[in-house]
Design an enzyme around this catalytic site. Structure first.
Site, mmCIF file in Angstrom:
data_model
loop_
_atom_site.group_PDB
_atom_site.id
_atom_site.type_symbol
_atom_site.label_atom_id
_atom_site.label_comp_id
_atom_site.label_asym_id
_atom_site.label_seq_id
_atom_site.Cartn_x
_atom_site.Cartn_y
_atom_site.Cartn_z
ATOM 1 N N LEU A 128 38.939 42.221 34.222
ATOM 2 C CA LEU A 128 37.664 41.706 34.700
ATOM 3 C C LEU A 128 36.856 42.421 35.142
ATOM 4 C CD1 LEU A 128 37.522 38.432 36.960
ATOM 5 C CD2 LEU A 128 36.523 40.711 38.007
ATOM 6 N N GLU A 171 42.360 40.428 32.981
ATOM 7 C CA GLU A 171 42.771 39.999 34.206
ATOM 8 C C GLU A 171 42.657 41.301 35.326
ATOM 9 O OE1 GLU A 171 46.976 37.558 33.499
ATOM 10 O OE2 GLU A 171 47.238 39.555 34.288
ATOM 11 N N CYS A 172 42.186 41.054 36.360
ATOM 12 C CA CYS A 172 41.990 41.790 37.551
ATOM 13 C C CYS A 172 41.095 43.248 36.960
ATOM 14 C CB CYS A 172 43.114 42.247 38.280
ATOM 15 S SG CYS A 172 43.240 42.882 39.840
ATOM 16 N N GLY A 173 41.762 44.306 36.776
ATOM 17 C CA GLY A 173 41.226 45.476 36.320
ATOM 18 C C GLY A 173 39.995 45.148 34.985
ATOM 19 N N SER A 199 39.684 36.818 35.074
ATOM 20 C CA SER A 199 39.932 36.302 36.502
ATOM 21 C C SER A 199 40.773 37.406 37.144
ATOM 22 C CB SER A 199 41.163 35.222 36.069
ATOM 23 O OG SER A 199 41.568 34.821 37.237
#
Length: 462
Positions: free
Chosen positions: A334, A330-332, A431
């Protein structure tokens, strides 16, 4: 047994007031459970550091109203009192046109107060107020007559004369003052581009917590507050028994990766996962006998140089992921899977190279709730599955996903256009969306099943 610390607006000082209250209660020997309204990760880190207990997020947008109620009651067991820190201003939330289930803005602090039927204490920034404080407090007090309103905390008060004016104004409307906090600059917590600097990066935090405890002892009206926090008997929660350990999942947890909802980690354990916490920053090798990887959000851009330099870990991770180990990022997380991270100066640092794109830091903040529909399968979702998530980042992928995972539609701020989001590979879920799994058990269940399949399958090159 519980109360909500709300602000009349963002930056009214509710986080400092909440931490001062938690620290003072802890200093008195009380077991305190804290909660945070909304999707935030960093404030809960500070709560946990002070109380020694994991903070729980209460977010009906990411979960549901019933989940918020269940989560709150479950974690009251075995504690003396509970404190909820609100989000933004008391009545700030999703517009009623987005969610019509409640007469106050959906997901707001007021929404949580009505759902849980507990009193609200309003923090008012008095730095530019005198007599007008009464009108502000009275407006908040009666805007929603069904909301329990316990009193106000006066923050950033100047001189004794200033305090007298504020007290006189509030006496005229018969509003209890539950705390008085003077303007002060000696207690500061540094921040950066996504909010406060996390606890793991603050070596002097113990000293700050001690200062907060002293501030709380002297600033609060304890005769008024303690009755609101008086302990009430709470039944033992009915929790499903944890399954026998079936898989080992590596959880990246260090200064670069530390954005996790504790409920998500609890669900993995309840479903039979042994969680192995490790550091892509400082460990020299990946954990042994791992059947899955979970990379949460955080600040990989701040530590991009160190992540890039840890060649042995990068090579081992790349080999394991490319040969089929299910990976949730997730986020970081990704960003770490990309070919490179380019920081705010444009300096580029090589990452794992699983995703054929670069995460480029920029000035534009992407922020808001999303409803996303899965376009294809990943270790966590199946085609057509609908999820709700939250985005909060200053990076963009260049190029954009060639194999998007989701079609994403903004819930708030409201927009009309949907857009492609996330990057899908057979063994990778990557994502920008932060997901809370409390009302979407299919996600951890599927991830566990994919990890089990990995545990029973020989390593094969893709």
């Amino acid at each position: 047994m519980a109360l909500i610390i709300a602000g009349e607006r963002s930056d009214a000082g509710k986080t400092t007031i909440t931490l001062a209250l938690l620290a003072a209660l802890k200093r008195r020997g009380l077991a305190v459970q804290s909660f945070k309204v909304g999707p935030d990760y960093i404030d809960p880190m500070f709560h946990e550091y002070v109380t020694g207990r994991p903070c729980r997020n209460l977010d009906p947008v990411l979960t549901s109203a019933s989940y918020v109620q269940t989560c709150f009651s479950r974690h009251l067991w075995g504690v003396d009192c509970a404190v909820i820190e609100g989000v933004m201003g008391l009545f700030d939330g999703l517009p009623r046109s987005v969610e019509n289930a409640f007469p106050v803005p959906f997901g707001s602090t007021a929404h949580i107060g009505r759902l849980l039927e507990i009193p609200v204490v309003l923090v008012i920034d008095c730095s530019r107020l005198s007599g007008s404080v009464a009108a502000i407090a009275q407006g908040f007090r009666y805007y929603d007559p069904n909301l329990k309103f316990a009193g106000a905390i006066l923050n950033r008060v100047g001189s004794d004369r200033h305090l007298a004016l504020l007290q006189d104004a509030l006496a005229a409307v018969n509003l209890p003052i539950l705390g008085i906090f003077r303007r002060q600059d000696n207690i500061t917590i540094p921040d950066r581009h996504l909010g406060l600097v996390p606890t793991g990066e603050l070596p002097q935090l113990d000293s700050v917590v001690e200062q907060l405890a002293i501030l709380g002892e002297t600033g609060f009206n304890w005769d008024g507050l303690l009755p609101l926090l008086a302990a009430k008997p709470t039944a033992s929660p009915h929790l499903p028994p944890e399954a026998a350990v079936r898989v080992r999942i590596a959880i990246a947890y260090d200064k670069a990766f530390n954005f996790y909802y504790r409920d998500n980690l609890d669900l993995l354990q309840q479903l039979g996962a042994e969680l192995v916490f490790w550091s892509p920053l400082s460990d020299t090798q990946i954990p042994d006998k791992i059947q899955g990887f979970y990379f949460g959000g955080g600040f990989p851009e701040v530590f991009a140089s160190e992540l890039a330099a840890n060649q042995g870990v990068k090579q081992a991770l790349r080999q394991s992921i490319l040969t089929g180990t299910p990976t949730y990022a997730e986020c970081g997380g990704l960003m770490y899977l990309c070919e490179a991270i380019a920081d705010f100066t444009g300096q580029s640092y090589p990452m794992l190279g699983i995703l054929p794109t670069t995460a480029q830091m920029g000035k534009r903040l992407t922020l808001g709730y999303r409803k996303a529909i899965a376009l294809s399968s990943s270790p966590a979702v199946t085609p057509g599955m609908t999820v709700r998530g939250h985005e909060f980042h200053r990076s963009e992928l260049t190029p954009s996903p060639s194999q998007p995972l989701f079609t994403s539609h903004p819930l708030y701020p409201p927009q009309t256009e949907s857009f492609a989001e996330g990057w899908q590979l057979p063994q990778v879920h990557a994502s920008y969306l932060h997901l809370h799994w409390g009302e979407c058990l299919e996600i951890p269940q599927r991830f566990i099943q994919q990890c089990l399949h990995r545990a029973n399958s020989p390593i094969q090159a893709l």
